[in-house]
Motif scaffolding. Structure first.
Motif, PDB file in Angstrom:
ATOM      1  N   SER A 155       0.826  -1.200   0.000  1.00 33.28           N
ATOM      2  CA  SER A 155       0.000   0.000   0.000  1.00 33.28           C
ATOM      3  C   SER A 155       0.861   1.251   0.000  1.00 33.28           C
ATOM      4  CB  SER A 155      -0.938   0.001   1.203  1.00 33.28           C
ATOM      5  OG  SER A 155      -0.189  -0.147   2.378  1.00 33.28           O
ATOM      6  N   SER A 156       0.235   2.249  -0.489  1.00 34.02           N
ATOM      7  CA  SER A 156       0.883   3.547  -0.525  1.00 34.02           C
ATOM      8  C   SER A 156       0.634   4.196   0.832  1.00 34.02           C
ATOM      9  CB  SER A 156       0.256   4.375  -1.645  1.00 34.02           C
ATOM     10  OG  SER A 156       0.665   5.713  -1.550  1.00 34.02           O
ATOM     11  N   GLN A 157       1.709   4.476   1.531  1.00 31.04           N
ATOM     12  CA  GLN A 157       1.524   4.926   2.905  1.00 31.04           C
ATOM     13  C   GLN A 157       2.411   6.101   3.240  1.00 31.04           C
ATOM     14  OE1 GLN A 157      -0.757   4.148   4.815  1.00 31.04           O
ATOM     15  NE2 GLN A 157      -1.593   2.290   3.916  1.00 31.04           N
ATOM     16  N   TRP A 158       2.086   6.718   4.350  1.00 29.44           N
ATOM     17  CA  TRP A 158       2.880   7.860   4.795  1.00 29.44           C
ATOM     18  C   TRP A 158       4.281   7.415   5.141  1.00 29.44           C
ATOM     19  CZ3 TRP A 158       0.510  11.934   3.470  1.00 29.44           C
ATOM     20  CH2 TRP A 158      -0.862  12.038   3.584  1.00 29.44           C
ATOM     21  N   TRP A 159       5.233   8.180   4.666  1.00 30.48           N
ATOM     22  CA  TRP A 159       6.637   7.889   4.918  1.00 30.48           C
ATOM     23  C   TRP A 159       7.271   9.146   5.498  1.00 30.48           C
ATOM     24  CZ3 TRP A 159      10.172   4.033   4.922  1.00 30.48           C
ATOM     25  CH2 TRP A 159      11.523   4.391   4.887  1.00 30.48           C
ATOM     26  N   GLN A 191       3.285  -3.927   3.593  1.00 25.36           N
ATOM     27  CA  GLN A 191       3.110  -3.531   4.988  1.00 25.36           C
ATOM     28  C   GLN A 191       2.157  -4.457   5.730  1.00 25.36           C
ATOM     29  OE1 GLN A 191       4.451  -0.598   6.218  1.00 25.36           O
ATOM     30  NE2 GLN A 191       5.375  -0.113   4.248  1.00 25.36           N
ATOM     31  N   TRP A 192       2.413  -4.580   7.038  1.00 24.98           N
ATOM     32  CA  TRP A 192       1.453  -5.295   7.877  1.00 24.98           C
ATOM     33  C   TRP A 192       0.389  -4.343   8.381  1.00 24.98           C
ATOM     34  CZ3 TRP A 192       0.867 -10.391   8.515  1.00 24.98           C
ATOM     35  CH2 TRP A 192       1.926 -11.217   8.091  1.00 24.98           C
ATOM     36  N   HIS A 193      -0.846  -4.827   8.363  1.00 25.89           N
ATOM     37  CA  HIS A 193      -1.981  -4.020   8.829  1.00 25.89           C
ATOM     38  C   HIS A 193      -2.804  -4.822   9.824  1.00 25.89           C
ATOM     39  CE1 HIS A 193      -1.016  -2.529   4.794  1.00 25.89           C
ATOM     40  NE2 HIS A 193      -1.571  -1.379   5.111  1.00 25.89           N
ATOM     41  N   PHE A 194      -3.420  -4.129  10.747  1.00 22.48           N
ATOM     42  CA  PHE A 194      -4.446  -4.739  11.599  1.00 22.48           C
ATOM     43  C   PHE A 194      -5.805  -4.278  11.094  1.00 22.48           C
ATOM     44  CE2 PHE A 194      -1.430  -4.884  15.463  1.00 22.48           C
ATOM     45  CZ  PHE A 194      -1.044  -6.177  15.150  1.00 22.48           C
ATOM     46  N   LYS A 195      -6.711  -5.219  11.033  1.00 23.13           N
ATOM     47  CA  LYS A 195      -8.003  -4.940  10.427  1.00 23.13           C
ATOM     48  C   LYS A 195      -8.955  -4.247  11.418  1.00 23.13           C
ATOM     49  CE  LYS A 195      -9.243  -8.077   7.186  1.00 23.13           C
ATOM     50  NZ  LYS A 195      -9.829  -9.370   6.767  1.00 23.13           N
ATOM     51  N   ILE A 196      -8.592  -3.070  11.829  1.00 19.43           N
ATOM     52  CA  ILE A 196      -9.415  -2.351  12.804  1.00 19.43           C
ATOM     53  C   ILE A 196     -10.758  -1.937  12.188  1.00 19.43           C
ATOM     54  CG2 ILE A 196      -8.379  -0.082  12.288  1.00 19.43           C
ATOM     55  CD1 ILE A 196      -8.570   0.552  15.310  1.00 19.43           C
ATOM     56  N   THR A 197     -10.784  -1.810  10.854  1.00 16.65           N
ATOM     57  CA  THR A 197     -12.048  -1.404  10.210  1.00 16.65           C
ATOM     58  C   THR A 197     -13.137  -2.460  10.399  1.00 16.65           C
ATOM     59  OG1 THR A 197     -11.209  -2.296   8.125  1.00 16.65           O
ATOM     60  CG2 THR A 197     -11.011   0.076   8.454  1.00 16.65           C
ATOM     61  N   ALA A 198     -12.727  -3.705  10.636  1.00 17.73           N
ATOM     62  CA  ALA A 198     -13.729  -4.754  10.862  1.00 17.73           C
ATOM     63  C   ALA A 198     -14.478  -4.488  12.168  1.00 17.73           C
ATOM     64  CB  ALA A 198     -13.066  -6.127  10.902  1.00 17.73           C
ATOM     65  N   TYR A 199     -13.889  -3.672  13.032  1.00 25.08           N
ATOM     66  CA  TYR A 199     -14.505  -3.383  14.327  1.00 25.08           C
ATOM     67  C   TYR A 199     -15.107  -1.981  14.374  1.00 25.08           C
ATOM     68  CZ  TYR A 199     -12.746  -7.678  16.407  1.00 25.08           C
ATOM     69  OH  TYR A 199     -12.532  -9.000  16.711  1.00 25.08           O
TER      70      TYR A 199
END
Length: 825
Positions: A155-159, A191-199
RNA sequence: GCCGAAGUGGCGGAACAGGCAGACGCGCACGACUCAAAAUCGUGUUCCUUCGGGAGUGUGGGUUCGAUUCCCACCUUCGGCACCA
């Protein structure tokens, strides 16, 4: 003869005594209820604590002491959130290992907290960089991984160029890194992500169950940003040329399906995956070669913009026409497709249906590029306004079969019809993005994943935890976007736990916020070796009854911790879904020099050390809470502390020489006793409501009263002074202990006394002084027995105020019991 | 721009639930003690005043016997979000 009040001697005397008797040890009495008071998990910095930090730690300490004295087992722990960028940056700059520097900083914080006599149970101290701690942070990572809540994605992320790492969305403020304040840019990385949007929905719903400041709840709701709407599908017309795929589809998201007939263009984010393909498609037609080059140029120029520029609402919206058209799902009309930088790639599907008549941004864009504006919703009351855009709800016009419907009905009908025809569906989107936890840095907990070319990413076996951070002499980032850990080849190379083949360890470390997402659980059983926490202890101490800290973590730590807690509850590890039942935000303390927050770089720091050296710990503690309400921002004023030192001096003298045998009348005073009950009542109520500033004011008033009323029997005098001392003890632990034990000869600690109680009946006086008002203006006063009949009061008041009534007839007399009489003439 | 909080003496602030505005503290002034100073103790301290009073809680209205408190509009300050379709 009076001893001089020498706070240094007193402090040196009692600190070791309290340590020896384990005064702050967490209570374990099964007869008592349990209470947890927790401060935010501090990040120990090299600057040490300023008096500003005391605005947090002193009130929580006072509250903890109060709870202990009112019969609770209290858990009031402290620990260190010591992984992270500043520590690592400091370490690189000073050529010292972050383990050493953070250990120094934490030790200094602890020393200062002990100087302030914060009543933490230090036997429960924890440190997130301790392998015995991060072992369990990794264990929780694997829990999320196994539950499908941790995933890897490009993903395109803040750097952040300064910190040489990726940052989560929440950790970028105004286009700048939250830690080093340098501008950030975007980078594409795995990148590793946690699926916080599922919550997301649960994170919104459960806010209603916690006792938090409304402000913080609102910030969280806004941050999650739930919006209901619909996906609308547009198919792309590609003329007669051969297609690379059958049909191109553009999915847009809208909260206003009722405006569908007002669509006059589509706008894609420059990062939209179809942009490249559309460019290729356009290139095939000779007529649009120029257009295609235009698109390419436009995307190039968008890339050059910094994120701050790109996101500025001041900047005019720009875009470019692709030369292609999509078909309207209902009318089949051709809709021009544009690429526009006001469309955000990360939200919805990165594509917008442009309805200039009913959306301000689309309106501005359409005006710039002379696009059609089709009005399809009229305000209910007034007619259409063709000159501006109308964003409210109203009645539909120019909308085929939906014309005449109101917006609400049209939203339902259009969404249903789109679904039926396969051209759209209801959709909920969130502003919240998944939590990006990969950090390309050394000083963090390694992500416990092993990459195998045949099995893919595999969880490190639980028995192998912790995956220890390897020793490195040079842990500075190389600037290639990879973690320094990637250079430790014998650490990286390992075998796959599944197939036994050659494999590589994940080299990214976890965001420090992972560590603080579960630390409150660790405090329940900090030395537990076999599990992250003992479930019984967790049940006893959690959720946290009162959590105290500033508002700055409203959408970071407080959201992450809530998410982890829900995951743990879903996994059956705990039986609560919210970690912090009550949250209290203390106000900030600003410098008197410049009105700014204290920081070393601004040179405006006042340290607790210097204040304690001059005025003593008790004075510092009292002053910090006396400055203003607990939750208000206040300014530190060096001069004002004199009021506190005078107060303490006065108590010291009164305790030593207040009793004057010759002045004793020998008669118990009812009024004197009443004042004692009243101050207990006031201070108790203020303690419950965290109104420490007015509690101190009440104690000052009472001391002034005692000072002026010494003609009571010795017993009564002593009882009053002892009550006062106990009420003062949570604020000023030293002077009260010294007087309690040394002057009055008690042999147990004042801090183990019961909080004094009061008798409501004894708090009210037998006579009352009422104000006599004429037409709401105070003209006189009358003193009456509290049980006087209303008719009598009326008569008395009128007689008393005769000269103001001045012959006029009162046509109304209002009596407010115990307060006033208002004569209306 | 949107959302939220707050505007009270020279200063920090207080005022339960619509009922005596300014508690408590700082500062300041005067007095006592002292050779003197510090410390301490005492008195005073919203403004105006013809000493009767009058005005007063950001501004302007409103409700009420009575408004710092409730309602409407506006001004200012601080915090959050800021093209989220």
């Amino acid at each position: 003869m009076n001893k001089k009040y020498d706070f240094h001697t007193i402090e040196n005397k009692w600190r070791p005594y309290w340590q020896a008797i384990d005064l702050y040890k967490t209570g374990e009495d099964p007869q008592k209820p349990n209470y947890t008071i927790l401060d935010y998990f501090p990040y120990p910095s090299g600057e040490g604590l300023s008096v500003g930090h005391c605005r947090n730690y002193v009130p929580s300490c006072i509250a903890a002491r109060y709870k202990r004295m009112t019969g609770y087992n209290v858990l009031h722990p402290m620990g260190w959130d010591a992984f992270g960028l500043p520590a690592e940056n400091y370490a690189i700059a000073h050529h010292i290992h972050p383990r050493e520097s953070t250990a120094q900083f934490a030790a200094n914080y602890k020393r200062q907290m002990q100087l302030v006599e914060c009543s933490y149970d230090w036997s429960r101290e924890i440190n997130s960089t301790d392998p015995d701690y991060y072992r369990w942070t990794q264990w929780f990572f694997l829990l999320l991984f196994k539950r499908g809540l941790a995933y890897q994605a490009m993903s395109s992320q803040w750097w952040c160029d300064q910190c040489q790492t990726i940052l989560a969305n929440e950790q970028v403020e105004h286009g700048r890194c939250w830690r080093c304040d340098s501008p950030v840019s975007k980078r594409d990385l795995m990148q590793w992500h946690f699926k916080i949007t599922a919550y997301a929905d649960r994170l919104i719903a459960d806010l209603d169950t916690v006792n938090w400041p409304e402000r913080i709840k609102t910030m969280q709701r806004n941050w999650i940003g739930r919006s209901e709407g619909a996906e609308v599908l547009f198919t792309v017309e590609t003329s007669d040329v051969p297609k690379t795929s059958d049909v191109y589809e553009i999915i847009t998201f809208t909260t206003r399906p009722d405006t569908l007939f007002g669509v006059t263009f589509l706008a894609l984010a420059p990062e939209h995956p179809l942009v490249g393909e559309i460019g290729t498609e356009a290139q095939r037609t000779a007529t649009s070669a120029a257009l295609s080059a235009g698109v390419a140029n436009y995307i190039q120029s968008t890339r050059r913009l910094s994120e701050i520029e790109r996101q500025s609402t001041e900047r005019a919206k720009t875009g470019v026409f692709t030369g292609l058209y999509a078909r309207h799902p209902f009318t089949d009309e051709p809709i021009p497709i544009w690429v526009a930088d006001y469309v955000l790639p990360g939200y919805g599907s990165g594509a917008v249906m442009g309805v200039p008549a009913h959306d301000e941004r689309d309106f501005a864009f359409a005006q710039t590029y002379n696009l059609r504006i089709v009005n399809v919703v009229n305000p209910d009351e007034t007619g259409p306004d063709e000159t501006a855009c109308f964003t409210g709800y109203g009645r539909l016009v120019n909308s085929g079969p939906y014309t005449g419907m109101d917006s609400a009905a049209a939203i339902t009908a259009i969404t249903a019809d789109l679904s039926a025809q396969g051209k759209g569906r209801p959709r909920v989107t969130y502003r919240l993005r998944d939590w990006l936890i990969s950090r390309q840095r050394y000083w963090g907990a390694p992500i416990p994943i092993i990459h195998c070319s045949t099995c893919g990413p595999v969880a490190a076996p639980e028995a192998d935890l912790p995956v220890r951070l390897p020793e490195m002499a040079d842990f500075a980032p190389a600037g290639d976007g990879r973690s320094p850990l990637a250079r430790v080849t014998d650490w990286v190379n390992t075998t796959c736990p599944q197939c036994g083949g050659a494999a590589q360890r994940e080299t990214d470390t976890m965001d420090g916020f992972a560590c603080s997402s579960w630390y409150f659980l660790r405090f329940a059983s900090p030395h537990e070796a076999a599990r992250p926490f003992d479930p019984e202890a967790a049940a006893r101490w959690l959720p946290v009854d009162t959590y105290i800290g500033g508002a700055e973590h409203a959408v970071m730590h407080l959201l992450y911790a809530r998410f982890w807690t829900k995951v743990m509850a879903d996994a059956g590890l705990i039986d609560f879904v919210e970690p912090f039942s009550e949250l209290k935000n203390q106000g900030m303390l600003h410098s008197a020099v410049d009105g700014q927050k204290m920081s070393k770089s601004k040179g405006n720091v006042v340290t607790p050390d210097e204040v304690i050296a001059r005025h003593g710990t008790d004075a510092l503690r009292l002053y910090v809470v006396f400055l203003g309400p607990f939750d208000a921002d206040v300014i530190w004023d060096d001069v004002g502390i004199r009021g506190i030192t005078r107060f303490l001096d006065r108590f010291w003298r009164l305790a030593h020489s207040g009793f004057d045998a010759k002045a004793q009348s020998g008669k118990e005073s009812e009024e004197f006793e009443r004042e004692r009950h009243r101050v207990i009542k006031r201070v108790t109520a203020d303690m419950e409501g965290y109104r420490f500033n007015t509690a101190v004011a009440a104690l000052m008033e009472y001391l002034n009263y005692l000072h002026d009323h010494r003609d009571v029997p010795a017993d009564q005098w002593q009882q009053a002074l002892e009550s006062f001392a106990i009420l003062l003890a949570p604020f000023a632990p030293f002077i009260t202990e010294e007087i309690w034990q040394t002057v009055w000869g008690h042999t147990d600690s004042i801090h183990r006394q019961n909080w004094p109680t009061y008798d409501e009946a004894l708090t009210t006086a037998v006579t009352a002084r009422l104000a006599v008002q004429i037409n709401g203006k105070v003209r006189d006063h009358i003193t009456i027995p509290t049980d006087m009949a209303e008719a009598e009061i009326r008569q008395l008041a009128v007689n008393q105020a005769q000269r103001y009534v001045n012959g006029r007839t009162p046509h109304n007399i209002i009596i407010v019991p115990g307060r006033l009489v208002n004569i209306v003439v």
